[in-house]
Motif scaffolding. Sequence first.
Motif, PDB file in Angstrom:
ATOM      1  N   UNK A 461       0.871  -1.183   0.000  1.00 51.27           N
ATOM      2  CA  UNK A 461       0.000   0.000   0.000  1.00 51.27           C
ATOM      3  C   UNK A 461       0.903   1.227   0.000  1.00 51.27           C
ATOM      4  N   UNK A 462       0.886   1.955  -1.103  1.00 53.45           N
ATOM      5  CA  UNK A 462       1.812   3.071  -1.293  1.00 53.45           C
ATOM      6  C   UNK A 462       1.086   4.245  -1.946  1.00 53.45           C
ATOM      7  N   UNK A 463       1.588   5.472  -1.768  1.00 53.81           N
ATOM      8  CA  UNK A 463       0.946   6.625  -2.428  1.00 53.81           C
ATOM      9  C   UNK A 463       1.337   6.774  -3.900  1.00 53.81           C
ATOM     10  N   UNK A 464       2.478   6.195  -4.302  1.00 54.28           N
ATOM     11  CA  UNK A 464       2.923   6.247  -5.696  1.00 54.28           C
ATOM     12  C   UNK A 464       3.525   4.909  -6.080  1.00 54.28           C
ATOM     13  N   UNK A 465       3.456   4.592  -7.371  1.00 53.45           N
ATOM     14  CA  UNK A 465       4.006   3.317  -7.832  1.00 53.45           C
ATOM     15  C   UNK A 465       4.420   3.469  -9.293  1.00 53.45           C
ATOM     16  N   UNK A 466       5.621   2.989  -9.611  1.00 53.99           N
ATOM     17  CA  UNK A 466       6.132   3.042 -10.981  1.00 53.99           C
ATOM     18  C   UNK A 466       6.603   1.661 -11.397  1.00 53.99           C
ATOM     19  N   UNK A 467       6.254   1.277 -12.630  1.00 55.12           N
ATOM     20  CA  UNK A 467       6.741   0.006 -13.161  1.00 55.12           C
ATOM     21  C   UNK A 467       7.183   0.212 -14.609  1.00 55.12           C
ATOM     22  N   UNK A 468       8.145  -0.609 -15.019  1.00 54.57           N
ATOM     23  CA  UNK A 468       8.664  -0.562 -16.389  1.00 54.57           C
ATOM     24  C   UNK A 468       8.505  -1.936 -17.018  1.00 54.57           C
ATOM     25  N   UNK A 469       7.977  -1.980 -18.224  1.00 53.77           N
ATOM     26  CA  UNK A 469       7.850  -3.235 -18.956  1.00 53.77           C
ATOM     27  C   UNK A 469       9.192  -3.560 -19.610  1.00 53.77           C
ATOM     28  N   UNK A 470       9.790  -4.678 -19.211  1.00 55.22           N
ATOM     29  CA  UNK A 470      11.149  -5.013 -19.632  1.00 55.22           C
ATOM     30  C   UNK A 470      11.219  -5.357 -21.119  1.00 55.22           C
ATOM     31  N   UNK A 471      10.233  -6.058 -21.635  1.00 57.72           N
ATOM     32  CA  UNK A 471      10.282  -6.573 -23.007  1.00 57.72           C
ATOM     33  C   UNK A 471       9.497  -5.726 -24.000  1.00 57.72           C
ATOM     34  N   UNK A 472       9.356  -4.450 -23.729  1.00 62.76           N
ATOM     35  CA  UNK A 472       8.622  -3.590 -24.649  1.00 62.76           C
ATOM     36  C   UNK A 472       7.251  -3.234 -24.122  1.00 62.76           C
ATOM     37  N   UNK A 473       6.521  -2.353 -24.831  1.00 66.32           N
ATOM     38  CA  UNK A 473       5.228  -1.863 -24.362  1.00 66.32           C
ATOM     39  C   UNK A 473       4.239  -2.993 -24.080  1.00 66.32           C
ATOM     40  N   UNK A 474       3.436  -2.839 -23.007  1.00 69.06           N
ATOM     41  CA  UNK A 474       2.398  -3.798 -22.647  1.00 69.06           C
ATOM     42  C   UNK A 474       1.103  -3.051 -22.365  1.00 69.06           C
ATOM     43  N   UNK A 475      -0.023  -3.718 -22.594  1.00 69.72           N
ATOM     44  CA  UNK A 475      -1.325  -3.090 -22.406  1.00 69.72           C
ATOM     45  C   UNK A 475      -1.591  -2.850 -20.919  1.00 69.72           C
ATOM     46  N   UNK A 476      -2.100  -1.672 -20.608  1.00 67.32           N
ATOM     47  CA  UNK A 476      -2.516  -1.342 -19.244  1.00 67.32           C
ATOM     48  C   UNK A 476      -4.020  -1.096 -19.274  1.00 67.32           C
ATOM     49  N   UNK A 477      -4.783  -2.031 -18.711  1.00 67.17           N
ATOM     50  CA  UNK A 477      -6.236  -1.877 -18.646  1.00 67.17           C
ATOM     51  C   UNK A 477      -6.582  -1.053 -17.404  1.00 67.17           C
TER      52      UNK A 477
END
Length: 508
Positions: A461-477
Amino acid sequence: MAPLPRPRRSRSANLSDSSGLRQITQGLGTLDAEIFETIARSPSVGLDLSMPALSRATDHSKLWMAIAAGMAVSGHPTARRAATRGIATLAVTSLVTNQAAKRLRRRPRPLPHSVPLERRARRLPTSNSLPSGHSASAAAFALGVGAEHPPTGLVLGGLAALVGLSRVATGAHYPGDVFAGFGIGAAVAVLGIHLVPPITEPHLAIPSPSRVPVPQRPTGAGVAVVVNPTAGSGTGHRVLDEIRGDLPEARIVELGKDDDVAAVLRSAAESAEVLGVAGGDGTVAAAAAVALDLDMPLAVFPAGTYNHFARDIGCRTAAATIGAIRDGQATRLDVTLLDDELVILNTASIGAYPRFIRTRTRLERRLSRPLATAVALAQTLRRDATVRIEVNGQVLETSLFLLGNAIYRPSGFAPSRRLRLDDGLLDVRILERGSHFGTVRALFSVMLGRLANSPLYHEMQVPEFTMTSVDGPTMVARDGEIGEPRSEAHFRVAYRALATYAPARPHH
């Protein structure tokens, strides 16, 4: 110098120690028998009426199984977990008591002649008296339940004490047998708690809701409501009729099949004081973005299929939203921003989570929720939809990723509700794709409600969160809508940024 010889204990000293131990044992046995006689001979109509019935009710653990069944069908996850732990602890305790403890030392049952006939057990047991199996089961069940739900465990603890008393009052056991049984049940329960720790819900100190001073609008004056008539398989039409009947001065704008939803919402909002929306969660999220941009209150009417946001803020029906508008009740709620531009009201996900939800929903028509969750999870993991993401410098291989706007209950991959939407936190849940054995363990953890203890499961449970897709762009629903492919996604909470009409609810 030769070592001094070790002094030997004389035979008389050993005999003296043995005699002393025998005297202590005999003394305790005598005291035990005297306490039994005192209880057995006590004239009491209350004992005569209650003790035999209570003792019979716990034969073969019938009482505890009935209580566990009631807790299991209550629908409350904590009650189900407590019932499961209670029965499991009872089963292990019964095995230990009957197959091991009762064979350690023979002790005959008390003579029943001092027990009044109306209180005496109908059939006196013939097995070893030490320890009391009924008492061991009672303590095990009470402490097992109490590990997951202390208030219920406290009540059951009192009932377990009465069960122990009933075994003495009816002439089935000496008090020492009862205390030995209590000790065995308690030891098994404590061991179980160490091996399988109970699930604890997070308790956060959240400030009281931020109420918004808005005028009462008994006729809906100043309100513009954008309605999707086809939402929720026709629910939109019914909501439309309710708004027209109860808020006659509200301006209603119906969405057409080819309309630009965002443009229609903005046009309606610019000529109103309150923006209302009746549609699915995707339409509601679009309305929230407009209301947030124009700094105006939002009124949400449940007209979609699931209505997650409307339900969680207390607007389960159109009548609830209409009542909040008429009474002037509004509060400030959190929204989640994706890359500081897109609004998320409920959840965002990557990988196969949307497919998992659809499968679980279909299976719940014929299976229990935990089993449906486990089966849907197995089917989802079997189809390779793995995404590698980098979080805080660590690469995780996952096919199930969920991010929620505010904390969801319960823990695990079957979240169902939010008690507050103004806690200032993101609820992030990630299930790694491990080895085949690790996946099997995760499935069993889901069925037992213990996914939080799996090393493959991450929850924060955090106020901010960042993630990076390692193998190229991925869909974010997001909010049930398929979004755009992204190489990096940054989520942050806009704390209590959205003024929303909602019925006043007690502070949790």
